[in-house]
Motif scaffolding. Sequence first.
Motif, PDB file in Angstrom:
ATOM      1  N   TRP A   1       0.838  -1.202   0.000  1.00 27.93           N
ATOM      2  CA  TRP A   1       0.000   0.000   0.000  1.00 27.93           C
ATOM      3  C   TRP A   1       0.873   1.252   0.000  1.00 27.93           C
ATOM      4  O   TRP A   1       0.571   2.229  -0.711  1.00 27.93           O
ATOM      5  CB  TRP A   1      -0.928  -0.006   1.207  1.00 27.93           C
TER       6      TRP A   1
ATOM      7  N   VAL B   1      -6.638  10.262  12.164  1.00 24.78           N
ATOM      8  CA  VAL B   1      -6.225   8.857  12.041  1.00 24.78           C
ATOM      9  C   VAL B   1      -4.908   8.634  12.777  1.00 24.78           C
ATOM     10  O   VAL B   1      -4.734   7.642  13.498  1.00 24.78           O
ATOM     11  CB  VAL B   1      -6.081   8.466  10.553  1.00 24.78           C
TER      12      VAL B   1
ATOM     13  N   LEU C   1      -4.193   6.094  16.015  1.00 25.76           N
ATOM     14  CA  LEU C   1      -3.195   5.027  15.943  1.00 25.76           C
ATOM     15  C   LEU C   1      -1.978   5.308  16.819  1.00 25.76           C
ATOM     16  O   LEU C   1      -1.049   4.498  16.873  1.00 25.76           O
ATOM     17  CB  LEU C   1      -2.746   4.836  14.492  1.00 25.76           C
TER      18      LEU C   1
ATOM     19  N   MET D   1      -7.677   0.997   1.289  1.00 23.32           N
ATOM     20  CA  MET D   1      -6.838   0.317   2.278  1.00 23.32           C
ATOM     21  C   MET D   1      -7.574   0.197   3.609  1.00 23.32           C
ATOM     22  O   MET D   1      -7.600  -0.868   4.233  1.00 23.32           O
ATOM     23  CB  MET D   1      -5.531   1.101   2.452  1.00 23.32           C
ATOM     24  N   LEU D   2      -8.167   1.295   4.053  1.00 20.70           N
ATOM     25  CA  LEU D   2      -8.916   1.270   5.316  1.00 20.70           C
ATOM     26  C   LEU D   2     -10.132   0.352   5.205  1.00 20.70           C
ATOM     27  O   LEU D   2     -10.485  -0.345   6.165  1.00 20.70           O
ATOM     28  CB  LEU D   2      -9.362   2.687   5.693  1.00 20.70           C
ATOM     29  N   HIS D   3     -10.745   0.345   4.009  1.00 20.88           N
ATOM     30  CA  HIS D   3     -11.914  -0.517   3.796  1.00 20.88           C
ATOM     31  C   HIS D   3     -11.542  -1.993   3.912  1.00 20.88           C
ATOM     32  O   HIS D   3     -12.352  -2.817   4.339  1.00 20.88           O
ATOM     33  CB  HIS D   3     -12.510  -0.225   2.417  1.00 20.88           C
TER      34      HIS D   3
ATOM     35  N   HIS E   1      -9.416  -3.087   5.946  1.00 20.48           N
ATOM     36  CA  HIS E   1      -8.978  -3.268   7.344  1.00 20.48           C
ATOM     37  C   HIS E   1      -7.462  -3.387   7.484  1.00 20.48           C
ATOM     38  O   HIS E   1      -6.965  -4.058   8.387  1.00 20.48           O
ATOM     39  CB  HIS E   1      -9.661  -4.489   7.978  1.00 20.48           C
ATOM     40  N   GLU E   2      -6.742  -2.743   6.584  1.00 20.93           N
ATOM     41  CA  GLU E   2      -5.282  -2.681   6.681  1.00 20.93           C
ATOM     42  C   GLU E   2      -4.914  -1.349   7.320  1.00 20.93           C
ATOM     43  O   GLU E   2      -5.314  -0.283   6.840  1.00 20.93           O
ATOM     44  CB  GLU E   2      -4.647  -2.783   5.294  1.00 20.93           C
ATOM     45  N   LEU E   3      -4.189  -1.387   8.422  1.00 20.95           N
ATOM     46  CA  LEU E   3      -3.831  -0.159   9.121  1.00 20.95           C
ATOM     47  C   LEU E   3      -2.614   0.490   8.465  1.00 20.95           C
ATOM     48  O   LEU E   3      -1.664  -0.195   8.089  1.00 20.95           O
ATOM     49  CB  LEU E   3      -3.521  -0.448  10.595  1.00 20.95           C
ATOM     50  N   PRO E   4      -2.622   1.809   8.319  1.00 19.83           N
ATOM     51  CA  PRO E   4      -1.479   2.487   7.696  1.00 19.83           C
ATOM     52  C   PRO E   4      -0.285   2.563   8.637  1.00 19.83           C
ATOM     53  O   PRO E   4      -0.422   2.429   9.852  1.00 19.83           O
ATOM     54  CB  PRO E   4      -2.031   3.890   7.407  1.00 19.83           C
TER      55      PRO E   4
ATOM     56  N   PHE F   1      -5.965   5.034  -0.416  1.00 19.36           N
ATOM     57  CA  PHE F   1      -5.900   4.999   1.053  1.00 19.36           C
ATOM     58  C   PHE F   1      -7.254   4.606   1.642  1.00 19.36           C
ATOM     59  O   PHE F   1      -7.328   3.818   2.586  1.00 19.36           O
ATOM     60  CB  PHE F   1      -5.461   6.359   1.583  1.00 19.36           C
ATOM     61  N   ARG F   2      -8.310   5.139   1.066  1.00 19.48           N
ATOM     62  CA  ARG F   2      -9.647   4.773   1.553  1.00 19.48           C
ATOM     63  C   ARG F   2      -9.913   3.280   1.326  1.00 19.48           C
ATOM     64  O   ARG F   2     -10.518   2.614   2.175  1.00 19.48           O
ATOM     65  CB  ARG F   2     -10.702   5.623   0.843  1.00 19.48           C
TER      66      ARG F   2
END
Length: 978
Positions: A530, A587, A591, A553-555, A557-560, A550-551
């Motif tokens: 990502w 965000v 985190l 990615m969050l969808h 369920h992968e955390l940045p 990025f959106r």
Amino acid sequence: MVFTIKWGKPPMARCQHLGRFLSSAAAKAAPPIPARRVPRAWDGTSSQSARIRELARLGRVREAREVFDAMPHRDIITWNSMIFAYCNNGMPDAARSLAAAISGGNLRTGTILLSGYARLGRVRDARRVFDEMPARNVVAWNAMVSCYVKNGDINLARRLFDDMPSRDVMSWNTMLTGYCHSRQMVDARNLFELMPERSLVSWTLMISGYVLIEQHGKAWDIFCTMHREGMAPDQPNLVSVLSAVSHLESMDILDSLHVLALKTGFERDVVVGTAMLNAYTRNASMLDIAVKFFDCMTERNEYTWSTMIAALTKAGRIDAAFAVYQRDPVKSIPSRTAMLTGLARCGRVNDARIIFEQIPEPNVVSWNAMITGYMQNEMVDAAEELFNRMPYRNTISWAAMIAGYAQNGRSEEALALLQALHRKGLLPSLSSLTSSIFACSNTEALETGKQVHSLAVKAGCQFNSYVCNALITMYGKGRNMDFVRQVFNRMTVKDTVSWNSFITALVQNNLLEEARDTFDSMPSRDVVSWTTIISAYAQAERGNQAVEIFRSMLHEHELPNSPILTILIGISGSLGAPKLGQQIHSVALKLGMDSGLIVANALISMYFKFGCSDSLKVFDSMEERDIFTWNTIITGYAQHGLGREAIRVYQEMQYAGVLPNEVTFVGLLHACSHSGLVDQGWQFFKSMSSDYGLIPLLEHYACMVDLLGRAGDVQGAEQFILDMPIEPDSVIWSALLGACKIHKNVEVGRRAAEKLFDVEPSNAGNYVMLSNIYSSLGMWDEVAKVRTRMKEKGVNKEPGCSWMQIKNKIYSFVTGDDEHERIEDIHSTLRELYTLLKATGYVPDTEFVLHDIDEEQKESSLLYHSEKLAVAYGLLVTPKGMPIQIMKNLRICGDCHTFIKFVSQVTKREIDIRDGNRFHHFRNGSCSCGDFWSWKKTVSDLFPLDVRLGLKEMMYRGSEGTAGVHVAVKKMINLQKV
């Protein structure tokens, strides 16, 4: 650096050649023995046979042969013992000569010879022995299958296995070993399912095979199936499954294995106990449990102590590790090595060296650990000195040095050491190969990299994922996408790193669409995947797509990670999207990454781009600051024209004991330039070399030219350029041309422009600035010449563009725009504002019009500049009193600057504009830039205080939108008349 390598025979071939030489020499040295029939047994030979085997184990072959020759009678066991002695010491040809004296001996003799050749990799000789055997039992068949397996020829091993007249469980396990060691677990599983009988070794092999390919869950499933079938584990089996479970990070599974070890009587077994301790230490959250387990162990060996010490040092608990080390009664070499490794990792290299010196006879592992410690702490020369003193080196020693050189920026030395390794007739390890390829990438030595690639092929590891990933990176940097695709497509196993490396190579070669397609087709992604694709879109200035990814990615369920957040924070600032920036900040807060240096520095920069005071809040909340933090604050103040604030922060930085660097002085000089602080600018310019030993770069000279030019000393700025010790670049000449534009200096401006036309013939901005100088003085013939020159060179002026974010949507405007959905309302609002502001004292500055037209037309053309369109739209659609923030691609013109000051006064709006050069904060008729480069009076200077107060009150009571402005201004005019 490119060096020529003549690749010789690989070491295995040299070993075979040497083995044949030694075998032949031994055979010639031994007296010939006539062929004879050997009796089956003879009294008194057992002790001599045992003596021969013992001498063989110690490598004393000559003495073993003397015992053999002195025997008056020999039975078949004695002959086989001597044959085994030769084979076990790498001399199968001598063994074969001896076997020929007894007409080949028995089945055991043939099997010993076969295994001897197999051990040296001489598969053809082994097969010749096998084929010449008059009879073969299952042991001989197993030995030949094992020969193929050990030498990596799984296909021939399977063919021979299928031809076996009969098989025992050892046959099946041998073939299973081949599949597992070659990572062919699908074939291994199929064979496992066909087995008529399974031993505990069979189950252990399957567990170990799955561990080898990192499918730890399947390894655990195999163990569970074994347990359900009533098979009790032994020591190797438990150690294998514990190796798998250590990667599952499951406390429940570990506890169940602990209970099983107790039930099966292995609770006091030190090997099983150490394996269980290792499983506990794998997970940092279970480290305290590991310590308790360690304390309860009734027996510990050297690996138990070293495992506990290594785990504590890895977790940063160096004092606790040293306490365990002190408790070790033996302080074995593994314990000492673990301790010195931990100390070096924590930067305590001198303490590590003390422990190293205390080892009576350090083994090669200890030497390697100390070398690695020096390299980790960038003490390359000390590592080199130690490497040269080593009494014995293994492949890891060479790998540690090669990797250390490459990682510490000494790539040429890494490649030279690889060449020295090859000259010694040794093949490099995987680590040495990957580090060497990395060194080639760093130095862009593609031709040398190709030679290293050839060496990897000869070493038989061209399909190894680590090597392939390094090759993809190297060829990607070298712009050789054909080789990149070739390496990637031929990989037998592609892990996530391989896919990430391939995507990175595509991005580096501007193949963004293919990179996106590859990303979408990945079987699995990690956070690096990502990061790579989001970064690619950000670098391509496609910020909106980066945000969409990025959106997604969050969808999923992968955390940045911090780099992703930093990239998105930068995108928010570049897009001028404060709402998005605040969301990313939220965000980061959730985190717990907002306080990290990289993210916090990015937040400061972003909020400065928004013209927001939150940048100072982030700065004040930081517990740790580095030079980048201070530079960001200084540069931020400079961009906003707050030169004295930038200097104050610099003084705080000095008080904090942080040494400035070149970037610091660029920010300070920039700040002085935008605030007219000429004397302070000169002081900083001199200070950087006299006080800090920093050599001024082109950027510093450009700031000084800008500083002198803005202050009106155009001739001084030109002379400063001519006196420079380095060749001026386009930025410096552009700064001088900009000063000439401000102060209408035609002669110097023409000279600066000519320099720029030579250096940047396609840069439209240079032509426009020269045209501005001519037009401001009414030199229309010269303006026409500049236009003609632009047409001849095919140069087009970049249109002015402004944009703003309202309710999470970006609205953009182009100079002369007539396609906006509300363009009629915008034009109407501007015309009303224009008329009303002119009545209050605003005079359009038509010198910024580059066309020889009448004044009315000039005023009309000024009216539709992109920043004016954006301001008008902001007044139309936002609530009264709400601040307006606008971004602009080019520098704001003097007329728009004046116009917006008037608007900020009469509407009581805070208007912030970030143009291509700096920030402008318009408040109550004034700008934060202090009109240093343009208009010298504020709107406040045009009206007495009581009139301004009356206007303020009327504005608050007036109606919404432009009507309210219209009413307020009319009332103000009436007050003036009174």
